[in-house]
Write a protein that holds these residues in place. Structure first.
Motif, PDB file in Angstrom:
ATOM      1  N   CYS A 141      78.104  58.895  63.285  1.00 59.73           N
ATOM      2  CA  CYS A 141      78.765  59.495  62.122  1.00 59.73           C
ATOM      3  C   CYS A 141      77.965  59.311  60.832  1.00 59.73           C
ATOM      4  O   CYS A 141      78.315  59.864  59.802  1.00 59.73           O
TER       5      CYS A 141
ATOM      6  N   CYS B  76      83.764  54.918  63.289  1.00 63.38           N
ATOM      7  CA  CYS B  76      84.020  55.820  64.421  1.00 63.38           C
ATOM      8  C   CYS B  76      83.984  55.096  65.767  1.00 63.38           C
ATOM      9  O   CYS B  76      84.289  55.682  66.794  1.00 63.38           O
TER      10      CYS B  76
ATOM     11  N   CYS C  73      80.380  50.678  65.294  1.00 61.93           N
ATOM     12  CA  CYS C  73      80.612  51.245  63.970  1.00 61.93           C
ATOM     13  C   CYS C  73      82.081  51.071  63.600  1.00 61.93           C
ATOM     14  O   CYS C  73      82.963  51.408  64.382  1.00 61.93           O
TER      15      CYS C  73
ATOM     16  N   CYS D  96      75.196  54.157  61.324  1.00 59.28           N
ATOM     17  CA  CYS D  96      75.737  54.633  62.598  1.00 59.28           C
ATOM     18  C   CYS D  96      75.044  55.939  62.975  1.00 59.28           C
ATOM     19  O   CYS D  96      74.935  56.847  62.158  1.00 59.28           O
TER      20      CYS D  96
HETATM   21 ZN   LIG Z   1      80.150  55.800  63.153  1.00 55.77          ZN
END
Ligand SMILES: [Zn+2]
Length: 175
Positions: free
Chosen positions: A32, A6, A3, A29
């Motif tokens: 997050c 994050c 991702c 993701c």
């Molecule tokens: Zn993420």
């Protein structure tokens, strides 16, 4: 697939379509919730699937995916794990370097993975794909899976009971 927001490594595919720059995938993701797009060019070549009747057709991820999803329908599987499974099968196909692949080999590959993941999904997939000739053969498969579950109750199978109950029954701790 990391991702970009994050750095999480688990994502699920929301949408997937072929494009000039490779396969375009919309991903979400799982850590997050951010959405991002990836272009994947796994294939250096097209793979043709040779069907049982000898016909060839280009390998189609969506087709593979719908068969697997059907088998996994309503199974308590973690989000994203089906995409992961499909990713790994697709990768394996392209890494084989083969131009043609029989549908039987692909089906066997799926069965191998489903057997590790979820026995109900495995039986569902097998019953469609193998077209069990009679209920006796199906019963043999189910029996051998049940036997396997008994002998290795702490495998990767999703536990039917909470793990502390399983631990108590089995008498040792899960990793
Ligand atoms: Zn993420």
């Amino acid at each position: 697939m990391q991702c970009p927001y994050c750095g999480g490594t688990d994502s699920s595919v929301i949408d997937s379509r072929p494009g000039d720059e490779g396969v375009r995938r919309r991903r979400r993701c799982l850590a997050c919730g951010a959405r991002f797009t990836t272009y994947e060019r796994v294939q250096s070549h097209n793979i043709f699937v040779v069907k049982k009747d000898g016909r060839r057709e280009e390998f189609n991820r969506d087709k593979l995916s719908s068969g697997i999803r059907k088998a996994c329908e309503k199974r308590p599987l973690p989000i994203g794990i089906i995409d992961k499974l499909i990713d790994s099968i697709e990768t394996e196909l392209y890494h084989s370097g083969k131009v043609e692949m029989s549908s039987t080999i692909i089906g066997d590959l799926v069965m191998q993975e489903l057997e590790k993941l979820d026995h109900i999904a495995y039986i569902r997939f097998a019953s469609v794909y193998r077209e069990f000739a009679d209920i006796g053969v199906l019963k043999q498969v189910v029996d051998s899976l049940a036997e396997e579950e008994k002998s290795t109750p702490v495998s990767n199978q999703l536990p039917l009971l909470p793990s502390h109950v399983v631990n108590h029954l089995v008498g040792h701790k899960r990793k």
